[in-house]
Design an enzyme around this catalytic site. Structure first.
Site, short mmCIF file in Angstrom:
data_model
loop_
_atom_site.label_atom_id
_atom_site.label_comp_id
_atom_site.label_asym_id
_atom_site.label_seq_id
_atom_site.Cartn_x
_atom_site.Cartn_y
_atom_site.Cartn_z
CD GLN A 191 -2.65 -1.06 2.66
OE1 GLN A 191 -2.44 -1.97 3.45
NE2 GLN A 191 -3.50 -0.07 2.95
CG PHE A 222 -8.44 -5.76 4.00
CD1 PHE A 222 -9.48 -5.17 3.31
CD2 PHE A 222 -8.04 -7.04 3.64
CE1 PHE A 222 -10.12 -5.86 2.29
CE2 PHE A 222 -8.68 -7.73 2.61
CZ PHE A 222 -9.72 -7.14 1.93
CD GLU A 226 -0.78 2.58 6.53
OE1 GLU A 226 -1.85 2.07 6.90
OE2 GLU A 226 -0.44 3.73 6.83
NE ARG A 304 -7.67 7.21 11.62
CZ ARG A 304 -8.38 8.19 11.04
NH1 ARG A 304 -9.67 8.37 11.35
NH2 ARG A 304 -7.83 9.00 10.16
CB THR A 434 -4.40 11.26 12.91
OG1 THR A 434 -3.47 10.18 12.92
CG2 THR A 434 -5.81 10.71 12.91
CD GLU A 706 -9.44 3.57 7.72
OE1 GLU A 706 -9.37 4.74 7.30
OE2 GLU A 706 -8.67 3.11 8.55
#
Lengths: 750, 465
Positions: A191, A222, A226, A304, A434, A706
């Site tokens: 990702q 998902f 990442e 988060r 964020t 999400e």
């Protein structure tokens, strides 16, 4: 518009990393990893393995030319273990062989001795030993210490949620190829192409421009690809560095589950206080997050969690603290929702607990305390354009939920073997990374002289149809047939310094960059057309492949104007940069305006338990969702349906089990179950909220990746109520997932 | 030497007969539409169709997980990957339906779904539930299945509309299969039989568990298939049903005689693994594997079945309940194989039930499973056999419980007393499928579920609450 890959997907023609035709001489890599959770390597003997016919090389940390360090946020994770190992599955050596099967045989021949230390597996032990990834982090609003005495009702409790294996159908993989002058091209199922490039350069001690990362598509991710696509990509590049041969690493499913991190399990102590009229006055929570052995993305996930601790409610006094606990498990990582679902499970558990003890439906507490415009979130952002009230009304208008509630009651009154439950889950989800720094993207748009268009962005296609949306943006701006537009692979030489495709923001960030590039080209084309038609450029527009002036069609076609522009030596290429406006966040005071906007929604879940066997079916999930002005309703509905079922899996059957030595027991698809076609709700109904959308969203179409994962949380509370309907001795406890085991034990608890 | 047709290509390979079909397809033939998802038959991404000519001389296709299929199984057969279904210039109607309903997102699982669901065109019944069942073994992590369910019902309709009866010519003229399928039968008939006197050390009875754990070892091994050693027939004669050890779970579940004996047979068997696995896994394999939660073993223990074991010409017969000796220990000597299994056909006053609970209802290993056969005369239990899996090191015949209940009057009180006996003869352990406490409770529930289901007038859930 359908997903542009549909035809190839249904015909099996889509190419994933392991499908790329291999260059002759390609070698295959397998990882040898730690079999213990914590200890010291006393002896590592690779001699027998090295001598096996067909083994090309076995690389360990001593073969790393640059830094043995893959940590992205905090530099605390080695690529290959040196003296100590900190989790089971931690890579120690890389075996390179002429075939995958030889590399697997060689793995059996590596000999290793450890001095074993006691591992820390659970968060309580980690907290007691102050074993943290980073110092505890808190968000505060109001003054929690003084308000408890004003509360008419105070409830405390513990809520636990488990880990979750990503189970992307395509396992982690990479294929690296040597180029001249020590350069490397790598195809990676990641990702984050730039993460692979940056960490690869660091480990190999070369510069970023020497590594070209190319990503065609991912077979699901998902969040699991990442940061955690990086080790395997870097390992294949390490082998290329030494051997100057193409090297492929594809993790077997077993290795993938064994070696990669999962959703963070959480254990949380909470305390919630209400006024006499059931307004929430105070909320306090201490989240113990099981981060595993290294930071990975845990600091961002911590954040988060804090941002979503109050979900859809306004609470004037809040203190929430996350302890990111360092344990000897595989470093846990991003997973759809990124710490928010864990937080939402806690606040919803607190509400459920309160409602049960007060003796009212949780829905009433939810309704009373819903956040409204101009309320402050605990992180200082002022709520604007809150859609919750409208959503609630839309749900009532469409579903008549009082009637559904009554049907559940009536059913329970007249059935002994079967019991039903119902739950409501509102969702308020902040969109943006964020970490403000990451909220930017670039796009490169070429119009070729025949009028066809090629687009490169930093967006990675992983099934979410972001490429389809990019094409929609370009064809919308140019008003040309989408067939003219091609999306290129995601490649670091065309679009550099990309943020990973994550945080639901990929279509917004990259789409806005595409829009900007197309608009810049459009201005030039209007000038060319103006000259040609002897009209003011401002009077020119494009519509359905034709140039129009003052809203009137001309005979000038898209292809003609493109040729005209080319012949006039006007640039038909544009690279644009977009960064989200307004957003900011000051970590020193934990306040700011971190989100471009929020996505809102509500899910109403009903379920039926077979009280003899403890099994259940989900009767229905009815959703009202704030899509903004969806640019592709079918694709966005697919995101809702998929996220919902993943959430349901997390809440019901997906159970990550470790023993006290840190050994993962749910280590294969035969004992880690994800939803199949029979385990999905019998009815999924999605009503799009009518709204104007948000300017910060691409073409006002809000992010959708999400937020709907959280709808799956509803099943937990619906099942609890069904259990209680059968057994009034049942003590509500909040320990997800609600497996058939917990259901049955609850049904017959005394 | 193994000879078969792969899509439209005649293939001859010298690979060891135990090597894996999936590897051949992807590595030797570079057919990359068949995906590697888990290599344990739990995701369906590697599903292919295998066509063979049945005893009636009809070419039929079944879906299998190619990751668990020894290449020996391909001999004289037609192996169809997604590439072999694709039409030249357009999508097949099944592919079109998937596209139309957005039933593909990342696309990695999609070819497996298309293959499995195309296999349902050969089902005897093409109801929606049968079409859904064909993809029960395929996992999708993206879509949440709503779009796939919608596709399934449209495909069921398509199959009805195309007058489907598994006829190749109808399926080709409907565009569901490419034209070249019309010649496959003749081409298969031209492939010679494999030498029948092969006598390899390993006889694979399906391999759906063996290949999960030992596929790498078998890459280099020669094997014989169970079908070369014993048949797959199912016969009912003189009150006795005989099932040959080579019968697959699908053979059993779709046998019309058995369906008339056990009206719920299909729903019981739908709880057993997936379509792909049932198409491959055999009775003999399931028994010899001796897993403590083996579904078929539990099913047939309650029928008080006997098995015939042969060693060349010597034949011996024992009760199935005496076959299991300890964890993965069975009463089978070197050189012996199970030939067949026999049980008495339930009579009019005899009742049967099978229960299974697992973390996920389908394609999952049982936490606990159980079966019962009970005969009632004058409101008394004249004969009873109960079995349970997941509560002992072996598939357990509940000897004490059964003998306690035999002769007793069928009352709620006696059934409850039976449970007191039951709990003394089980010894579940805690593992990833559940704690010992749960398994004890669950077996209690399933024990009572048998009676509540069969004799609702005698006992209800209120009696055990």
């Amino acid at each position: 518009m359908k997903n542009i890959d549909s035809n190839n997907h249904v015909q099996g023609k889509s190419i994933f990393v392991d499908d790329i035709p291999t260059i002759s001489g390609t070698l295959f890599g397998t990882i040898f990893s730690s079999s213990i959770a914590h200890g010291k390597i006393i002896k590592l003997d690779i001699s027998n393995a090295s001598e096996l016919d067909g083994v090309t090389a076995i690389l360990t940390h001593i073969d790393i030319p640059g830094e043995n360090q893959i940590g992205a946020i905090i530099q605390d994770e080695v690529l290959l273990a040196e003296d100590e190992v900190h989790f089971i599955g931690q890579p120690i050596a890389l075996i390179i062989a002429e075939s995958e099967s030889i590399s697997l045989k060689a793995r059996e021949l590596i000999e290793i001795d450890f001095e074993e230390y006691d591992p820390i597996v659970n968060v309580q032990d980690a907290k007691n030993n102050e074993h943290f990834i980073l110092p505890p982090r808190s968000f505060k609003l109001g003054d929690i210490s003084k308000v408890w005495e004003d509360c008419a009702f105070i409830f405390e409790g513990i809520a636990k949620s488990g880990g979750q294996e990503h189970l992307y159908l395509e396992t982690q993989g990479s294929y690296a190829i040597p180029l001249e002058n020590g350069n490397i091209k790598i195809f990676s199922s990641t990702q984050g192409p730039t993460v692979v490039q940056k960490i690869g350069a660091r480990v190999l001690g070369i510069s970023m421009n020497q590594i070209e990362v190319d990503v065609k598509r991912l077979g699901g991710a998902f969040g699991g690809k990442e940061d955690q696509a990086t080790p395997w990509a870097v390992l294949s590049m390490l082998a290329v560095y030494h051997l100057q041969k193409p090297v492929k690493i594809i993790l077997s499913r077993h290795d993938d589950i064994y070696m990669t991190g999962k959703r963070h399990p959480y254990e949380t102590n909470y305390k919630i206080g209400f006024s006499e009229d059931l307004k929430m006055l105070a909320f306090e929570a201490e989240y113990l997050q099981n981060a595993g052995a290294a930071a990975d993305l845990s600091p961002a996930i911590t954040e988060r969690t804090l941002f979503h601790s109050t979900n859809s409610y306004f609470i004037p006094n809040v203190r929430t603290t996350v302890y990111s606990c360092k344990t000897n498990l595989t470093p846990n990582t991003a997973f759809r929702g990124f710490g928010a679902p864990q937080a939402i499970f806690v606040i919803e558990s607190a509400i459920k607990n309160a409602a049960t003890q007060i003796g009212i439906p949780a829905r009433e507490l939810q309704e009373i305390n819903m956040i409204v415009d101009n309320d402050s979130f605990p992180y200082g952002q002022i709520a604007k354009n809150v859609e919750l009230k409208k959503i609630w009304k839309t749900a009532q208008d469409n579903f008549n939920f009082y009637k559904i509630e009554k049907e559940v009651c009536d059913f329970n009154d007249s059935n002994d073997n079967l019991k039903k439950g119902i739950s409501f889950i509102p969702v308020t989800f902040g969109v943006s990374f964020t970490n403000t720094m990451m909220n930017h993207a670039r796009a490169l748009v070429h119009i070729y002289q025949d009028g066809s268009i090629g687009i490169s962005t930093g967006a990675v296609e992983m099934g979410q149809s972001v490429n389809t949306k990019m094409i929609q943006v370009a064809s919308h701006v140019f008003s040309v047939d989408s067939k003219r537009v091609k999306i290129e692979s995601t490649n670091t030489t065309r679009v550099a310094n990309t943020s990973p495709s994550a945080a639901s923001s990929t279509a917004d960030l990259n789409g806005k960059a595409v829009e900007k590039a197309c608009n810049a080209l459009l201005i030039r084309l209007k000038e060319v057309a103006g000259k040609k038609l002897q009209a003011e450029p401002e009077s020119i527009d494009f519509k359905d492949e034709l140039v129009i002036t003052n809203q009137k069609d001309t005979t000038l076609t898209w292809e003609e104007i493109i040729w005209e522009a080319f012949a006039s030596r006007v640039s038909l290429s544009e690279s644009s940069h977009y960064s989200t406006p307004e957003i900011n966040f000051d970590k020193s005071i934990e306040k700011g305006h971190p989100f471009a906007y929020h996505v809102y929604g509500l899910a109403i879940t009903t379920a039926t338990i077979d009280c003899l066997r403890g099994t259940h079916v989900i009767d229905s999930v009815r959703i009202v969702h704030d899509f903004g002005k969806s640019i592709n309703q079918e694709i966005d509905n697919g995101q809702i349906e998929g996220a919902l079922v993943q959430g349901v899996g997390w809440m019901t059957m997906e159970e990550i089990v470790h023993n006290n030595k840190g050994v993962l027991l749910s280590n294969a698809l035969s004992n880690y179950k994800v939803p199949d076609i029979y385990s999905v709700p019998e009815l999924v109904e999605i009503i799009p909220l009518e709204t104007d959308g948000n300017e910060n969203a691409i073409l006002k179409s809000k992010a959708v990746g999400e937020p709907p994962f959280n709808y799956g949380i509803g099943i937990y509370f619906a099942l609890q109520d069904a259990i209680y309907a059968f057994n009034s001795n049942y003590k509500y406890d909040f320990d997800a997932p609600m497996t058939p085991e917990k259901v049955l034990l609850g049904l017959y608890s005394k | 030497m193994i000879e078969f047709i792969l899509n439209n290509e005649h293939v001859v390979t010298e690979l060891p007969s135990g090597s894996i079909l999936l590897n051949f397809i992807r590595k030797e033939k570079q057919l990359t539409g068949t995906k590697i998802g888990c290599r344990e038959g739990d995701c369906g991404a590697c599903t292919v169709l295998i066509g063979s000519i049945d005893q009636q001389g009809k070419l039929i296709y079944k879906s299998v997980n190619s990751c668990l299929t020894p290449i020996a199984s391909a001999h004289q057969r037609h192996v169809v990957t997604i590439e072999g279904l694709n039409l030249k210039d357009k999508l097949t109607p099944i592919q079109e339906i998937f596209k139309k309903n957005n039933a593909t997102q990342c696309g990695f699982c999609t070819p497996g779904f298309i293959i499995s669901i195309t296999g349902s065109a050969f089902n005897s019944d093409t109801s929606i539930s049968s079409v859904m069942d064909s993809i029960g073994g395929n996992i999708c992590r993206c879509t949440g299945y709503s779009s796939i369910q919608k596709s399934s019902s449209e495909i069921a309709q398509l199959l009805v509309n195309s007058g489907n009866n598994g006829s190749i010519s109808k399926l080709t003229s409907a565009g569901i299969l490419p034209e070249y399928f019309l010649n496959i039968q003749n081409r298969l008939l031209a492939i010679p039989n494999i030498s029948s006197n092969s006598n390899n050390k390993y006889i694979v009875g399906g391999g759906t568990d063996l290949y999960v754990s030992q596929s790498a070892e078998f890459e280099s091994k020669a094997i014989d298939l169970i079908e070369s050693k014993c048949g797959n027939g199912i016969t009912l004669n003189n009150g006795v049903c005989i099932i040959e050890a080579g019968a697959s779970a699908t053979d059993i579940m779709e046998n019309n005689d058995l369906i008339s004996l056990f009206t719920e047979l299909k729903s019981y068997f739908k709880l057993i693994s997936s379509k792909q696995i049932r198409n491959t896994g055999t009775l003999g394999g399931n028994l010899v594997n001796a897993s403590p939660i083996a579904d078929l073993a539990i099913f047939f223990l309650a029928l008080n079945s006997k098995i015939s074991i042969s060693n060349n010409d010597n034949l011996r017969s024992i009760f199935l309940k005496d076959f299991f000796k300890g964890y993965k220990l069975i009463d089978l000597n070197e050189g012996e194989i199970i030939q067949s299994m026999a049980f008495n056909i339930p009579e009019e006053n005899e009742y049967f039930n099978f229960e299974k609970v697992s973390k996920r209802t389908h394609l999952d290993i049982a936490s606990v499973n159980s079966a019962i056969k009970i005969s009632i005369r004058n409101n008394h239990i004249s004969e009873i056999h109960i079995s349970a899996g997941g509560v002992a090191p072996i598939p357990l015949y509940l000897k004490n419980t059964s003998s306690f209940l035999k002769g007793k009057e069928l009352t709620s009180q006696n059934i409850r007393k039976g449970h007191c006996v039951l709990k003394e003869e089980i010894s579940p352990i805690s593992d990833v499928r559940g704690s010992d406490v749960y398994k004890k409770l669950l077996l209690k529930q399933l024990y009572f579920a048998h009676f509540i289901k069969l004799f609702p007038e005698k006992i209800s859930i209120a009696d055990i609450k």
